[in-house]
Design a protein around this motif. Structure first.
Motif, PDB file in Angstrom:
ATOM      1  N   PRO A  28       0.794  -1.231   0.000  1.00 37.04           N
ATOM      2  CA  PRO A  28       0.000   0.000   0.000  1.00 37.04           C
ATOM      3  C   PRO A  28       0.830   1.287   0.000  1.00 37.04           C
ATOM      4  O   PRO A  28       0.303   2.351  -0.339  1.00 37.04           O
ATOM      5  CB  PRO A  28      -0.861  -0.109   1.263  1.00 37.04           C
ATOM      6  CG  PRO A  28      -0.282  -1.208   2.070  1.00 37.04           C
ATOM      7  CD  PRO A  28       0.531  -2.070   1.165  1.00 37.04           C
ATOM      8  N   ASP A  29       2.106   1.191   0.338  1.00 36.81           N
ATOM      9  CA  ASP A  29       2.934   2.399   0.274  1.00 36.81           C
ATOM     10  C   ASP A  29       3.134   2.867  -1.171  1.00 36.81           C
ATOM     11  O   ASP A  29       3.366   4.049  -1.415  1.00 36.81           O
ATOM     12  CB  ASP A  29       4.287   2.167   0.948  1.00 36.81           C
ATOM     13  CG  ASP A  29       5.094   1.033   0.330  1.00 36.81           C
ATOM     14  OD1 ASP A  29       4.516  -0.041   0.069  1.00 36.81           O
ATOM     15  OD2 ASP A  29       6.312   1.223   0.131  1.00 36.81           O
ATOM     16  N   TRP A  47      -2.912   5.191  -7.531  1.00 33.15           N
ATOM     17  CA  TRP A  47      -3.377   3.806  -7.572  1.00 33.15           C
ATOM     18  C   TRP A  47      -3.151   3.106  -8.902  1.00 33.15           C
ATOM     19  O   TRP A  47      -3.135   1.891  -8.966  1.00 33.15           O
ATOM     20  CB  TRP A  47      -4.839   3.710  -7.163  1.00 33.15           C
ATOM     21  CG  TRP A  47      -5.783   4.337  -8.161  1.00 33.15           C
ATOM     22  CD1 TRP A  47      -6.192   5.636  -8.181  1.00 33.15           C
ATOM     23  CD2 TRP A  47      -6.408   3.696  -9.266  1.00 33.15           C
ATOM     24  NE1 TRP A  47      -7.035   5.851  -9.237  1.00 33.15           N
ATOM     25  CE2 TRP A  47      -7.179   4.675  -9.923  1.00 33.15           C
ATOM     26  CE3 TRP A  47      -6.390   2.408  -9.784  1.00 33.15           C
ATOM     27  CZ2 TRP A  47      -7.931   4.400 -11.064  1.00 33.15           C
ATOM     28  CZ3 TRP A  47      -7.132   2.140 -10.920  1.00 33.15           C
ATOM     29  CH2 TRP A  47      -7.897   3.117 -11.546  1.00 33.15           C
ATOM     30  N   PRO A  71       0.838   2.748  -4.015  1.00 31.42           N
ATOM     31  CA  PRO A  71      -0.205   3.643  -4.527  1.00 31.42           C
ATOM     32  C   PRO A  71      -0.279   4.953  -3.745  1.00 31.42           C
ATOM     33  O   PRO A  71      -0.617   5.991  -4.304  1.00 31.42           O
ATOM     34  CB  PRO A  71      -1.493   2.836  -4.402  1.00 31.42           C
ATOM     35  CG  PRO A  71      -1.178   1.638  -3.603  1.00 31.42           C
ATOM     36  CD  PRO A  71       0.305   1.463  -3.600  1.00 31.42           C
ATOM     37  N   ALA A  72       0.085   4.901  -2.466  1.00 29.16           N
ATOM     38  CA  ALA A  72       0.104   6.143  -1.682  1.00 29.16           C
ATOM     39  C   ALA A  72       1.154   7.105  -2.236  1.00 29.16           C
ATOM     40  O   ALA A  72       0.948   8.321  -2.260  1.00 29.16           O
ATOM     41  CB  ALA A  72       0.374   5.839  -0.211  1.00 29.16           C
ATOM     42  N   ALA A  73       2.265   6.572  -2.693  1.00 25.41           N
ATOM     43  CA  ALA A  73       3.342   7.405  -3.226  1.00 25.41           C
ATOM     44  C   ALA A  73       3.139   7.791  -4.686  1.00 25.41           C
ATOM     45  O   ALA A  73       3.477   8.907  -5.089  1.00 25.41           O
ATOM     46  CB  ALA A  73       4.684   6.680  -3.078  1.00 25.41           C
TER      47      ALA A  73
END
Length: 182
Positions: free
Chosen positions: A97-98, A105, A100-102
């Motif tokens: 999940p890091d 998506w 798509p956060a960065a």
């Protein structure tokens, strides 16, 4: 994930078929390195790519796999398609999940760059078909190998040898090889 529709799709299908990897045109391009893109895998995984590339050969000439590579670069990556057994951009983004956060998506090009420059060295799993930590632990001859070396081993030797790449996936096999995990 795409369905394997011939023995070259996953070289380990029977564990006995020889496979000659077709190198990409620019091995310095991270989108075309062996762990990201295998033209034979990509074509075998997507019948629409085969039809499209055959159409290009018929109308424009050229090499079938050059058209397959062009499709990957211009359509496959933006659509989030899987280009090799060791890297699935959607899987990679979903289990980490890091990312798509960065990157957003659906920034699959950024996911590829991250995996090539960082993720493979960190031992991040990037495909349902291959887990580097599990693969190293399963095969004692790979104990102590670096994460990137284990991935290279699988793409160069392991699939052709019929080695299982992940605990939750095993290729369809002849009676004498590893069977699908349950």
């Amino acid at each position: 994930p795409p369905v394997c529709n011939d023995n070259e799709c996953f070289r380990a299908q029977l564990g006995v078929q020889s496979y000659t990897y077709r190198p990409s045109s620019n091995l310095n391009d991270p989108r075309l390195v062996r762990i990201i893109f295998d033209s034979k895998f990509y074509a075998a995984s997507y019948p629409d790519v085969v039809a499209w590339a055959n159409g290009k050969v018929a109308s424009q000439g050229g090499n079938f796999y050059d058209h397959v590579q062009w499709h990957w670069l211009n359509y496959g990556i933006p659509w989030g398609r899987i280009g090799a057994a060791t890297f699935d951009p959607i899987y990679y983004m979903n289990v980490h999940p890091d990312l798509p956060a960065a990157f957003g998506w659906n920034n699959y090009a950024a996911a590829i760059n991250h995996y090539v420059s960082n993720g493979r060295f960190e031992g991040r799993r990037a495909s349902a078909f291959f887990d580097p930590g599990w693969y190293r632990a399963r095969y004692g001859d790979l104990a102590g190998w670096a994460n990137w070396a284990v991935i290279d081993h699988f793409t160069v030797n392991g699939m052709s040898e019929g080695r299982q790449g992940a605990p939750d996936f095993a290729p369809d096999c002849a009676p004498d090889c590893v069977h699908r995990a349950t």
